[in-house]
Design a protein around this motif. Structure first.
Motif, PDB file in Angstrom:
ATOM      1  N   SER A  94       0.812  -1.212   0.000  1.00 49.52           N
ATOM      2  CA  SER A  94       0.000   0.000   0.000  1.00 49.52           C
ATOM      3  C   SER A  94       0.849   1.269   0.000  1.00 49.52           C
ATOM      4  CB  SER A  94      -0.938   0.009   1.208  1.00 49.52           C
ATOM      5  OG  SER A  94      -0.192  -0.069   2.415  1.00 49.52           O
ATOM      6  N   ALA A 154      -2.942  -9.001  -7.095  1.00 52.42           N
ATOM      7  CA  ALA A 154      -4.155  -8.958  -6.276  1.00 52.42           C
ATOM      8  C   ALA A 154      -4.294  -7.617  -5.567  1.00 52.42           C
ATOM      9  CB  ALA A 154      -4.139 -10.102  -5.264  1.00 52.42           C
ATOM     10  N   LEU A 155      -3.190  -7.070  -5.090  1.00 50.28           N
ATOM     11  CA  LEU A 155      -3.247  -5.760  -4.439  1.00 50.28           C
ATOM     12  C   LEU A 155      -3.656  -4.673  -5.430  1.00 50.28           C
ATOM     13  CD1 LEU A 155      -0.055  -5.743  -2.161  1.00 50.28           C
ATOM     14  CD2 LEU A 155      -2.443  -5.806  -1.414  1.00 50.28           C
ATOM     15  N   GLU A 201      -5.316  -5.069  -8.295  1.00 51.91           N
ATOM     16  CA  GLU A 201      -6.713  -5.289  -8.722  1.00 51.91           C
ATOM     17  C   GLU A 201      -7.682  -4.770  -7.675  1.00 51.91           C
ATOM     18  OE1 GLU A 201      -9.344  -5.910 -11.471  1.00 51.91           O
ATOM     19  OE2 GLU A 201      -7.230  -6.419 -11.806  1.00 51.91           O
ATOM     20  N   GLN A 202      -7.289  -4.859  -6.421  1.00 52.61           N
ATOM     21  CA  GLN A 202      -8.126  -4.345  -5.337  1.00 52.61           C
ATOM     22  C   GLN A 202      -8.357  -2.850  -5.492  1.00 52.61           C
ATOM     23  OE1 GLN A 202      -8.055  -6.113  -1.057  1.00 52.61           O
ATOM     24  NE2 GLN A 202      -6.565  -4.480  -1.081  1.00 52.61           N
ATOM     25  N   TRP A 203      -7.332  -2.140  -5.979  1.00 50.36           N
ATOM     26  CA  TRP A 203      -7.444  -0.705  -6.220  1.00 50.36           C
ATOM     27  C   TRP A 203      -8.226  -0.405  -7.497  1.00 50.36           C
ATOM     28  CZ3 TRP A 203      -6.799   3.610  -3.586  1.00 50.36           C
ATOM     29  CH2 TRP A 203      -6.016   3.595  -2.429  1.00 50.36           C
ATOM     30  N   THR A 261      -9.265 -12.320  -5.929  1.00 48.51           N
ATOM     31  CA  THR A 261      -8.313 -12.443  -7.038  1.00 48.51           C
ATOM     32  C   THR A 261      -7.405 -13.645  -6.841  1.00 48.51           C
ATOM     33  OG1 THR A 261      -8.316 -10.052  -7.405  1.00 48.51           O
ATOM     34  CG2 THR A 261      -6.453 -11.283  -8.291  1.00 48.51           C
ATOM     35  N   ARG A 318     -11.815  -2.720  -7.197  1.00 47.97           N
ATOM     36  CA  ARG A 318     -12.372  -2.897  -5.852  1.00 47.97           C
ATOM     37  C   ARG A 318     -12.681  -4.361  -5.557  1.00 47.97           C
ATOM     38  NH1 ARG A 318     -10.329   1.407  -3.635  1.00 47.97           N
ATOM     39  NH2 ARG A 318     -10.810   3.296  -4.798  1.00 47.97           N
ATOM     40  N   GLN A 319     -12.067  -5.249  -6.326  1.00 46.87           N
ATOM     41  CA  GLN A 319     -12.240  -6.679  -6.051  1.00 46.87           C
ATOM     42  C   GLN A 319     -11.343  -7.060  -4.888  1.00 46.87           C
ATOM     43  OE1 GLN A 319     -12.874  -9.854  -9.113  1.00 46.87           O
ATOM     44  NE2 GLN A 319     -10.720 -10.277  -8.705  1.00 46.87           N
ATOM     45  N   PRO A 320     -11.887  -7.677  -3.848  1.00 45.55           N
ATOM     46  CA  PRO A 320     -11.067  -8.016  -2.683  1.00 45.55           C
ATOM     47  C   PRO A 320      -9.858  -8.866  -3.047  1.00 45.55           C
ATOM     48  CG  PRO A 320     -13.382  -8.309  -2.179  1.00 45.55           C
ATOM     49  CD  PRO A 320     -13.300  -8.050  -3.659  1.00 45.55           C
ATOM     50  N   TYR A 321      -8.793  -8.653  -2.319  1.00 45.06           N
ATOM     51  CA  TYR A 321      -7.531  -9.380  -2.538  1.00 45.06           C
ATOM     52  C   TYR A 321      -7.759 -10.879  -2.604  1.00 45.06           C
ATOM     53  CZ  TYR A 321      -2.773 -11.043  -1.397  1.00 45.06           C
ATOM     54  OH  TYR A 321      -1.559 -11.688  -1.391  1.00 45.06           O
ATOM     55  N   GLU A 322      -8.495 -11.413  -1.630  1.00 44.88           N
ATOM     56  CA  GLU A 322      -8.655 -12.862  -1.567  1.00 44.88           C
ATOM     57  C   GLU A 322      -9.436 -13.413  -2.761  1.00 44.88           C
ATOM     58  OE1 GLU A 322     -11.329 -11.061   1.721  1.00 44.88           O
ATOM     59  OE2 GLU A 322      -9.337 -10.745   0.844  1.00 44.88           O
TER      60      GLU A 322
END
Length: 308
Positions: free
Chosen positions: A173, A221-222, A224-226, A235, A229-233
């Motif tokens: 982050s 995954a991190l 994609e979360q940004w 992905t 807004r798909q949660p890390y887990e």
């Protein structure tokens, strides 16, 4: 992950320079193997040793030491002096000396000048694409957010696996949070284009390959979360649940602290049952790979601690 990726950086580093050189000062000699404190006195000693160096090898060693004394906090109060010296050395007619100075110089100047220095070095044949991309990736986290998109685009243009490996070292982050949305989008596109695969030989399980894959998946995954807004887990689990996924990749990710943390966060065995079964099957199929068996045993042990 950070410790593991640091090993990759050491293994893949393009910036290793010459062996330690004899120098007028014991402090300078020791600095070849022990990092010197960034003080004005040490800067003066290294500059004196640089002027007194009788061979190109010794001079290159002192350049490395001088570059190590640059600090973003300007602890020595002599950053401008260091940068000025490095600029002069980077223009040396000796290709080896110029090249040695370019590395620390590119990390010590402003974003625009960093790009200019590296691209000029490439045009002059002093640096290859892999090295350019690696240095850009190293400087990315220190570049102003308005310049970061250009850095990512240039890393992508070099088509360098090493540049991506450097970019994802310590990825988190602290790198993503300050980025502009278009920069995060570019990072996501770059990661999607640079998927990591293991060698074709099914029995080959290298730690560098494992580190690269685990780092790539974590960074993807991190990011994609940004972006979505798909949660890390979500992905990560989408990758792990793919029945076509190379089982070595399951082992590579689940064997990291991030993989174990994800298992603990999901908190149940069932979502990981397929991945653990396939990882165990791979270890059973290659009984002579003791390091794989140890990794898989650790993964299975973590999995068994979860509620059914």
């Amino acid at each position: 992950m950070k410790r593991a990726l640091a090993i990759l950086a050491i293994c893949a580093s393009f910036t290793a320079l010459a062996a330690p050189a004899a120098a007028p000062s014991a402090t300078v000699r020791a600095g070849a193997t022990v990092r010197l404190d960034p003080t004005a006195a040490n800067v003066k000693r290294v500059r004196a040793a640089l002027r007194a160096a009788r061979s190109e090898e010794h001079k290159i060693d002192q350049i490395r030491l001088l570059g190590s004394l640059y600090s973003r906090s300007n602890a020595s109060g002599m950053n401008d002096t260091i940068v000025g010296e490095l600029r002069t050395l980077a223009a040396s007619p000796s290709r080896r000396i110029a090249r040695s100075a370019i590395y620390p110089l590119a990390q010590a100047v402003g974003a625009d000048e960093t790009i200019e220095i590296l691209l000029r070095a490439k045009r002059a044949g002093l640096m290859e694409s892999e090295e350019i991309a690696g240095e850009l990736a190293r400087a990315l986290r220190f570049a102003p957010r308005e310049q970061q998109l250009r850095y990512v685009q240039l890393i992508a243009a070099e088509q360098s696996r090493y540049g991506v490996d450097v970019m994802i070292m310590g990825f988190g982050s602290e790198l993503l949070d300050p980025m502009l949305p278009e920069t995060r989008q570019a990072v996501g596109e770059l990661l999607r284009r640079t998927r990591v695969d293991f060698p074709r030989a099914a029995g080959s399980f290298g730690y560098v390959d494992a580190i690269r894959y685990a780092g790539w998946l974590h960074a993807s995954a991190l990011t994609e979360q940004w972006i979505s807004r798909q949660p890390y887990e979500v992905t990560v689990m989408a990758h792990l649940d793919d029945p076509e996924l190379d089982p070595r990749k399951l082992i590579a990710y689940l064997g990291t602290p991030e993989g174990k943390e994800l298992m603990a966060r999901v908190g149940r065995r069932a979502p990981f049952a397929g991945a653990v079964r396939r990882a165990s099957g791979y270890a059973d199929a290659h009984p002579h790979s003791l390091h794989v068996k140890k990794l898989v045993a650790d993964i299975v042990g973590t999995w068994h601690k979860l509620p059914a």
